[in-house]
Structure formats: structure tokens, C-alpha cells
Write a protein that holds these residues in place. Structure first.
Motif, short mmCIF file in Angstrom:
data_model
loop_
_atom_site.label_atom_id
_atom_site.label_comp_id
_atom_site.label_asym_id
_atom_site.label_seq_id
_atom_site.Cartn_x
_atom_site.Cartn_y
_atom_site.Cartn_z
N ASP A 187 0.86 -1.20 0.00
CA ASP A 187 0.00 0.00 0.00
C ASP A 187 0.89 1.24 0.00
OD1 ASP A 187 -1.99 1.84 0.18
OD2 ASP A 187 -2.90 1.06 2.03
N PRO A 188 1.46 1.60 -1.16
CA PRO A 188 2.42 2.71 -1.22
C PRO A 188 1.84 4.07 -0.87
CG PRO A 188 1.85 1.95 -3.43
CD PRO A 188 1.26 0.96 -2.48
N GLU A 189 0.51 4.22 -0.93
CA GLU A 189 -0.11 5.52 -0.62
C GLU A 189 -0.51 5.65 0.85
OE1 GLU A 189 -3.28 6.34 -3.25
OE2 GLU A 189 -2.06 6.21 -5.06
N ASN A 190 -0.28 4.60 1.61
CA ASN A 190 -0.62 4.62 3.03
C ASN A 190 0.51 5.29 3.81
OD1 ASN A 190 -1.12 4.02 5.78
ND2 ASN A 190 -2.21 2.15 5.23
N THR A 237 4.53 4.45 5.60
CA THR A 237 5.74 5.22 5.30
C THR A 237 6.38 5.71 6.60
OG1 THR A 237 4.78 5.93 3.21
CG2 THR A 237 6.63 7.22 4.05
N VAL A 238 5.54 6.20 7.51
CA VAL A 238 6.03 6.68 8.80
C VAL A 238 6.68 5.54 9.58
CG1 VAL A 238 5.32 7.56 11.06
CG2 VAL A 238 4.40 8.57 8.97
N ALA A 239 6.08 4.36 9.53
CA ALA A 239 6.64 3.21 10.25
C ALA A 239 8.03 2.87 9.73
CB ALA A 239 5.71 2.01 10.11
N LEU A 240 8.19 2.87 8.40
CA LEU A 240 9.51 2.56 7.83
C LEU A 240 10.52 3.66 8.15
CD1 LEU A 240 11.29 0.73 6.15
CD2 LEU A 240 10.39 1.81 4.08
N SER A 241 10.08 4.90 8.04
CA SER A 241 10.95 6.02 8.38
C SER A 241 11.36 5.96 9.85
CB SER A 241 10.24 7.34 8.09
OG SER A 241 10.97 8.42 8.60
N GLY A 242 10.38 5.63 10.71
CA GLY A 242 10.67 5.51 12.13
C GLY A 242 11.68 4.42 12.42
N PHE A 243 11.58 3.32 11.68
CA PHE A 243 12.54 2.24 11.84
C PHE A 243 13.95 2.73 11.52
CE2 PHE A 243 15.16 -0.88 9.59
CZ PHE A 243 15.31 -1.85 10.57
N TYR A 244 14.09 3.46 10.40
CA TYR A 244 15.41 3.97 10.03
C TYR A 244 15.93 4.97 11.06
CZ TYR A 244 15.10 1.75 5.42
OH TYR A 244 15.01 0.84 4.40
#
Length: 799
Positions: A235-238, A242-249
Motif C-alpha cells: 500500500d504505497p499511498e498509506n 511510510t512513517v513506520a519505515l521512516s521511524g525504523f530507520y
């Protein structure tokens, strides 16, 4: 002619019949068409359009049970759970065999978790099992219910059987996985979540939990990153993903990757302010506030019409302690937008900042402007309610907050404030009812459960509070608020091991909170582990926006352990960054005072005042140095200076009035209290102190004035205020009323001598000298200082 007329009649009747049949068929066809469209929109999560189509169905057939069921699903999907239940109940009423409506209602009731809703859920599930004993959804809810209120072991086994039978049940898999994780059975949780994700390839919740398990439980960062990337691909528009992946980094110190992801998200939707805000938070925490500020100002320049960005700038300035700049931006918005949506929002936000600074009068000006223009504006009414509560004016608070709760039953903050207002107004049953209704209106919000639990704790109903928290934590396992209540209860019961365990869970739930480290530090201090205590306080210092409390604890720990040099070194470290820093100079002054270096302490307090002229603490510290030397004139000058600098000058005024009382200059003290009440007629502290002085040092006309000042205290539960009111009744000859108020006060606080004296005085003047004697004896023999001791002794001798 007759025959022709007959034939025409037959033809007309036949035509009417055909048209009627056609019309009926058309209505049924339209109903089916609307119904299918409603279902399609519901599947697409287009709830607004789904609702319109289903309403069309009900216009054709108002007693169509399936339509009410679908409306219930729409409302449930929007988290409008009260409305959902209403529609489900209507569907059941029209079609008692509609088991799915019963199941959905039971599921909501279990989330609500009150005794009433749990009983209702059990009843509905029993009805379903009578006709569908193998219904797996009903079995899942029953197992969930068993886990909440019954045997956790039995419930876990039931859940394992259910999930094994149907792995596509996402809720079941998640609940079972969470139970495994809670019990540190990470491999079982991993196996279950992988299997569930394979069988639910498009479900996001399962994969998110798997990513969290890899990151936190299994410490497998590579696998966590892989799963999060898969989610973004699904779900690329969710933006949440995106925030979850950014938060992981960000958590793994891959800041550049996190920044790139968020900047790409902004390109995808440059009107979504959340995306800018996430980027700003990342830059501020990892690359510095200056870089974050430049990025946000650049965005505002490129999209000046997007006022939400300006409000983001205001939030940013507030978060880094630059309130003056936040206020400047808000005033600019007010000037540009007047009473448009943005202008009204800016007024409310400006009022909120002023209120946080203690400027209740300044805040009230903006709030009155909004309420005059928009009488039902929830934000303005909520803030006005806070001001009324701060002024100990529960009736005004209730009037405004009722409107907020009526307009938005899900507003947990408004419900809590309304409950507090009822409590202050001696309406405990109403307070409890408000908090219960708040849970029913918003059961999926952990705060509503926490608010009710805190209320129960305040009433000493600890077992009930624990029950509320434990039930809620089945669904809100990482709720910081619920954990904080468990911490308070465990601490009060002396359960040291449980306290430590809860603190660890709280730190996992929200690692940004400084409170946990402050508590951990205090625990270490109580054990004599000074180094570990300092370590925790330093962590709190790094996390805190307000640096005073953690730095104060660091300094006091060193001073208490007779390590003044370390305290001085720690403060000098801060002063090297900013020699005029108010917090560091204030604390340095306190260290000097502990060393009897009064002049050095005064010098530091004065620097603190210069750096933060609206902060009351250094004024009080400086004045105390003069008071200790009985140099009252200079102490008065300090307080008078504070009054000219404070946004909320009443605090300084009350301290100055107290200084005059110390010098027995009651006339000047009363003049100050009188002025406070001119500026703010609802200031209960000033009214109480003024009334007390009138009663203790005035004449008969002053007693009447004191009664007028204190009559609003009758429903206030603070003993000191009620005592003043009772004393005013006694002094004006209304002794029966005084006794009525004073008896429960004395029962509540039997060791307070002045309460005993006032009750004894009132009983004496009622003619009940025997009862008066016992209270006067306790008052006269007490070592406590209170106004009226001589009178108490005199009355006692006359009996």
C-alpha cells in the motif's frame, strides 16, 4: 354507450393494475440497486457514499433489517460505535435471526468492557450459539471475553483451537500473538504471525505486528526492515506505513534514509501537513532545530495558502520553548483571517498558550471573542472550562463543558474536565456517570478507561480501578496512561518488583517520556544508589523540554550526598553553553544558599530573573533570602517587581500579601486580595484569604462581607474553603449552618486545631456547651499555631 363505458372501465382498471405492478417492481429493483451499490462502497471503504445508498434503501423500505445492519457496519468502520450499536439493535429488532448483527454488537460490547456491556455481550453470544453452535466469529468473541474476565489459560487454549481452525481470522491471530508476546513466547508468536500473513496477504495489521515483534522481541532489525518494506509495497499511498519505515530507520540511526523517505512522501502529497510535520520532527531531533526550522519556513514560502503549515510552525516553536515566536505567528494569522476558520483556530491556540503561561485574563479575552462569534465553539468552551476550574468556579465550567460533551461525546478531555467540575460541585454521582458515558461513547480510546480508573482511585475504590485497567489493557497493552495508573496503585501497595516491571513497560510504551526516568531515579535514590539515580535523572534531562525538574534532582542528589563540587561542576557545564540560563542560575543560587553564601546566591537569582522575567521561582527564592534576614522592605520590592513582569501576576500578589500578613499588616494584605478580585472575581484563593482576614481581624460589617465572598464555597470540597464559609456563618450568628458544614470537615481532618476551634465556637454560641468543650479542649491543647487560640482558651474557661 354503456358497453363502451364498461370496456373503457375495464381497460382503465387493467392499466392501473399494470402500472401499479410495474411501480412495485421498480421500487424493489431500485432498492436492490441501492443496496448493492451501498455494499460496494462499503467494501471500498467509501463510507460517506455507502451511507447515502443505504439510506436510499430505507426510504423505500423503512423496515429492511439488512439495511440497518449495513448502516451499523458503516458507523462501526468510522468508529462511531454508539451509532453502530443503535443500527445493529434495530436490525435485530426487525430480524431476530440476524446473527451477524448480534456478533458485531457483542464485539463492541466486549471492547467497552463495563459490567453491563459484558453481560449484554454474553447474552447475545448465547443467542447466536443456540442457532449456530459452530459460528467461529462468535467463538472468537467468547474466547476474548473469557480472556478479559475469566481464565486466561482456558481462553488461550480456546483461541489456539479457533485460529488453527481458521487462520484467516485476523483479530484472533493478533490477539493470540499478543498473548504469546506478553508471555515472551516470541517464537510461537513469530510462527503464528508468519502463517497468518501468508493466509491474509493484503492485511496490514498482521505484518505491522510481525515487524514490531522482529524489532522489539526478537531484536532482528533486518527482518523488521524487510517486512516494513513489504508493507509499503502493498500500500504505497498509506502514509502510516511510510512513517513506520521512516521511524525504523530513525531508531536504527539511518537518518538519511529516513529523511529521503519522508521527503518523497511530501512529493506524493504536498498538501498533507502531517508529512511536513514528521519530517520536521525527524530533523529537529536528529539534525538540530535550526535545520528543521529552515525546512519548515521554506515549505511555508512555497505554499503560503496552506495555513496548516503555519500552525505546524506554531507547534514547532511551542515544542522548543519559543512561545513568543509562536504567538507572533498566531497574531499574524488573526490579522489576515479575522474570524474565518483559521483566524478562529488561531485565537483558540493563542488563548491556549496564554493559559499555559498563567495569563488567564489574556486567554479569556480571545476566548470571549470566539464564543461571542461562535457560541458553540468546542475549543473555546473547553479552554474556558479550564479557566473556570482553575478559578474554582465549577458551575461556569459545567455549563460550557456540557455543551462540548454534547457536541462531541468522544471528547475524553472534555468529559474528564466535566467530571472534575461536578466533583468540585459536590456532585460525585454525576461525575462518575460522565466518565462511564465517556467509555461507552469512545470505548476504543484508552484515555476514557484511564480517566474512569483514576476517578475510582481518587475515591479509594482500588479493586474496581484495577479491574477497569486490567480489562482495558487486554486491548491497550502498551497504553502509557493505563500503565501509569497501575504504577500508582502498585506503588501505594508497596509492590516494589511490580513497580519496576511496570516502569520498564512504560518506557517501552513511550520512550520519549521523562517521567519514567524521574521515577526510576527516585527509586534508585531511595536505595542509596546515587550513581544510578543520577544516570536516570540525566536521561530525563535529555528528554525534557522543561529542564528544571530533572536538573534540580541531579543537583539535589549531589548536595544531599555532600558532593557540592559535583553539583557546581554539573551546573557550570550548563552555564558554559549559556551563562545566563535561568534554570542553571536558579539552581546554582540554591546550592550557594546551602553553603550559606547568601550574597552569591542572590547574584545568581537576579541573573535568573533577568533571563526569565516571567518565571516566579527565582523571585520567590530572592525574596526568601531577604525575609530570612527580616529585611521585609527589600522582599516587598522583589515581589512588586515580579508583579510588573508576570503575565499572571496573582501568584506574586498572593505571595506579597502573605508577606504583609507575616508582618501583621493586615490592611495592606487585604488591599492586595481586593485588587486580585477586581482583576479576577473568580479567584477562590484570593477570596478565601481576604474573607479569612475580614473574619479574624474585622468587625460585624466585615463579617457580612466575608460571608458574601465565601458563599460560593459551599459546594467546593476543599476543607479550607468550606471552613472559611462556616466561620463566616458563625461570625454572622448562623451557628446551626456553621455546625452543619464544620462537622464533616472535623471528621475528615480531626487533628486540625483551627477547625476544632471554629466548630467549638459555633456549638458554644448555639448553647451546646458540652459538645463545644470537647472540641475547644483539643484546639487549646494543640501545639499548632492558629488565629483565635486565646479566644478558644477563654471560651473553654467559661464552660
Amino acid at each position: 354507450m354503456k358497453q363502451l363505458f364498461t370496456e373503457l372501465t375495464k381497460l382503465t382498471v387493467t392499466s392501473i393494475l399494470v402500472v401499479s405492478l410495474y411501480a412495485c417492481g421498480g421500487a424493489e429493483e431500485r432498492k436492490i440497486k441501492y443496496l448493492e451499490k451501498g455494499k460496494a462502497y462499503l467494501a471500498e471503504k467509501n463510507y460517506k457514499k455507502a451511507k447515502v445508498e443505504i439510506k436510499n434503501v430505507l426510504q423505500i423500505d423503512p423496515k429492511f433489517a439488512e439495511a440497518y445492519f449495513l448502516l451499523g457496519k458503516v458507523e462501526e468502520s468510522k468508529m462511531e460505535l454508539i451509532k453502530a450499536i443503535g443500527n445493529y439493535q434495530k436490525a435485530i429488532e426487525l430480524n431476530p435471526e440476524l446473527n451477524q448483527a448480534k456478533i458485531n454488537t457483542a464485539r463492541i460490547y466486549v471492547i467497552a468492557g463495563t459490567d453491563h456491556t459484558i453481560k449484554e455481550a454474553m447474552r447475545l453470544l448465547d443467542e447466536v450459539k443456540k442457532t449456530e453452535p459452530e459460528n467461529i466469529e462468535a467463538s472468537l468473541i467468547a474466547a476474548t471475553l473469557e480472556y478479559k474476565v475469566g481464565s486466561k489459560e482456558k481462553a488461550t487454549k480456546s483461541l489456539e483451537l479457533i485460529v488453527d481452525k481458521d487462520i484467516t481470522l485476523v483479530d484472533g491471530a493478533l490477539l493470540l500473538a499478543n498473548i504469546y508476546i506478553k508471555n515472551k513466547q516470541y517464537d510461537k508468536a513469530k510462527s503464528l504471525l508468519i502463517k497468518s500473513s501468508e493466509n491474509n496477504p493484503k492485511d496490514i495489521k498482521i505484518r505491522m505486528r510481525l515487524a514490531e515483534l522482529y524489532a522489539n522481541g526478537l531484536k532482528d532489525a533486518v527482518s523488521s526492515e524487510r517486512v516494513l518494506k513489504e508493507l509499503v509495497e502493498i500500500d504505497p499511498e498509506n502514509f502510516t506505513l511510510t512513517v513506520a519505515l521512516s521511524g525504523f530507520y530513525a531508531r536504527t540511526d539511518q537518518i538519511d534514509k529516513a529523511e529521503v523517505i519522508l521527503k518523497n512522501a511530501i512529493k506524493q502529497d504536498d498538501d498533507d501537513v502531517r508529512r511536513y510535520l514528521m519530517l520536521i520532527e525527524l530533523l529537529a531531533s536528529r539534525k538540530g532545530t535550526n535545520i528543521a526550522e529552515r525546512e519548515l519556513l521554506k515549505a511555508i514560502d512555497s505554499k503560503p495558502e496552506l495555513y496548516s503549515l503555519r500552525f505546524s510552525l506554531i507547534k514547532f516553536y511551542n515544542s522548543i520553548g519559543r512561545a513568543s515566536e509562536a504567538k507572533a505567528v498566531l497574531k499574524q494569522i488573526i490579522g489576515e483571517k479575522g474570524f474565518d476558520v483559521e483566524g478562529t483556530k488561531a485565537r483558540n491556540e493563542l488563548a491556549r498558550i496564554l493559559l499555559n503561561e498563567g495569563d488567564k485574563l489574556g486567554a479569556s479575552v480571545y476566548l470571549k471573542e470566539v464564543i461571542t462569534e461562535y457560541p458553540s465553539n468546542n475549543d473555546a468552551l473547553l479552554l474556558s472550562g479550564k479557566i473556570s476550574l482553575a478559578n474554582q468556579d465549577p458551575v461556569s465550567a459545567i455549563n460550557g463543558l456540557r455543551t462540548v460533551v454534547k457536541n462531541n461525546p468522544k471528547n475524553s478531555e472534555a468529559a474528564l474536565l466535566l467530571a472534575k467540575a461536578h466533583e468540585i460541585n459536590a456532585e460525585s454521582s454525576l461525575a462518575e456517570e460522565v466518565l462511564k458515558r465517556s467509555i461507552e461513547s469512545n470505548p476504543v480510546n484508552d484515555i476514557t478507561h484511564a480517566n474512569y480508573a483514576r476517578y475510582l482511585v481518587s475515591k479509594g475504590r482500588i479493586d474496581e480501578a484495577v479491574n477497569v485497567v486490567d480489562k482495558a489493557m487486554v486491548y491497550f497493552k502498551e497504553s502509557y496512561d493505563l500503565l501509569s495508573i497501575k504504577l500508582k496503585i502498585a506503588g501505594s501497595q508497596g509492590k516494589k518488583l511490580e513497580v519496576q516491571s511496570i516502569l520498564d513497560l512504560m518506557e517501552v510504551a513511550d520512550s520519549s517520556k521523562a517521567d519514567v526516568n524521574l521515577i526510576k531515579g527516585k527509586i534508585q535514590l531511595s536505595k542509596g544508589n546515587m550513581d544510578k539515580a543520577i544516570e536516570e535523572f540525566e536521561k530525563a534531562f535529555e528528554k525534557s523540554v522543561d529542564k528544571f525538574k530533572p536538573l534540580e534532582l541531579i543537583v539535589k542528589t549531589y548536595v544531599y550526598n555532600k558532593q557540592n563540587n559535583k553539583a557546581l561542576t554539573r551546573l557550570q557545564k550548563q552555564l558554559e553553553i549559556n551563562p545566563n540560563d535561568a534554570v542553571s542560575n536558579q539552581l546554582l543560587g540554591q546550592v550557594y544558599l546551602s553553603q550559606n553564601k547568601v550574597n552569591d546566591a542572590r547574584a545568581k537569582f537576579k541573573i535568573a530573573i533577568q533571563d526569565s522575567s516571567s518565571w516566579m521561582v527565582p523571585y520567590s527564592s530572592l525574596a526568601s533570602t531577604y525575609i530570612s534576614e527580616k529585611d521585609f522592605e527589600k522582599a516587598v520590592e522583589v515581589y512588586q517587581n515580579a508583579i510588573t513582569k508576570m503575565l499572571n501576576k496573582s501568584t506574586a500578589q498572593i505571595q506579597l500579601a502573605g508577606l504583609y500578613e507575616l508582618q501583621k499588616d493586615f490592611v495592606k494584605a487585604m488591599e492586595i486580595y481586593k485588587q486580585i478580585l477586581v482583576d479576577n472575581p473568580t479567584n477562590k484563593l484570593a477570596a478565601n484569604n481576604y474573607a479569612s482576614l475580614l473574619l479574624d481581624h474585622g468587625n460585624q460589617s466585615d463579617y457580612v462581607k466575608a460571608l458574601d465572598l465565601s458563599e460560593s464555597f459551599e459546594k467546593n470540597q476543599q476543607s479550607a474553603l468550606q471552613d472559611t464559609l462556616a466561620w463566616a456563618y458563625a461570625k454572622t450568628g448562623k451557628n446551626a449552618k456553621a455546625v452543619e458544614i464544620l462537622k464533616p470537615i472535623v471528621e475528615k481532618s480531626p487533628k486540625i486545631a483551627v477547625f476544632r476551634y471554629h466548630l467549638g465556637y459555633a456549638l458554644y454560641h448555639m448553647g451546646d456547651k458540652a459538645a463545644a468543650k470537647s472540641h475547644l479542649e483539643i484546639a487549646a491543647s494543640s501545639e499548632q499555631e492558629f488565629v483565635g487560640r486565646d479566644e478558644a482558651t477563654k471560651l473553654l474557661k467559661s464552660i
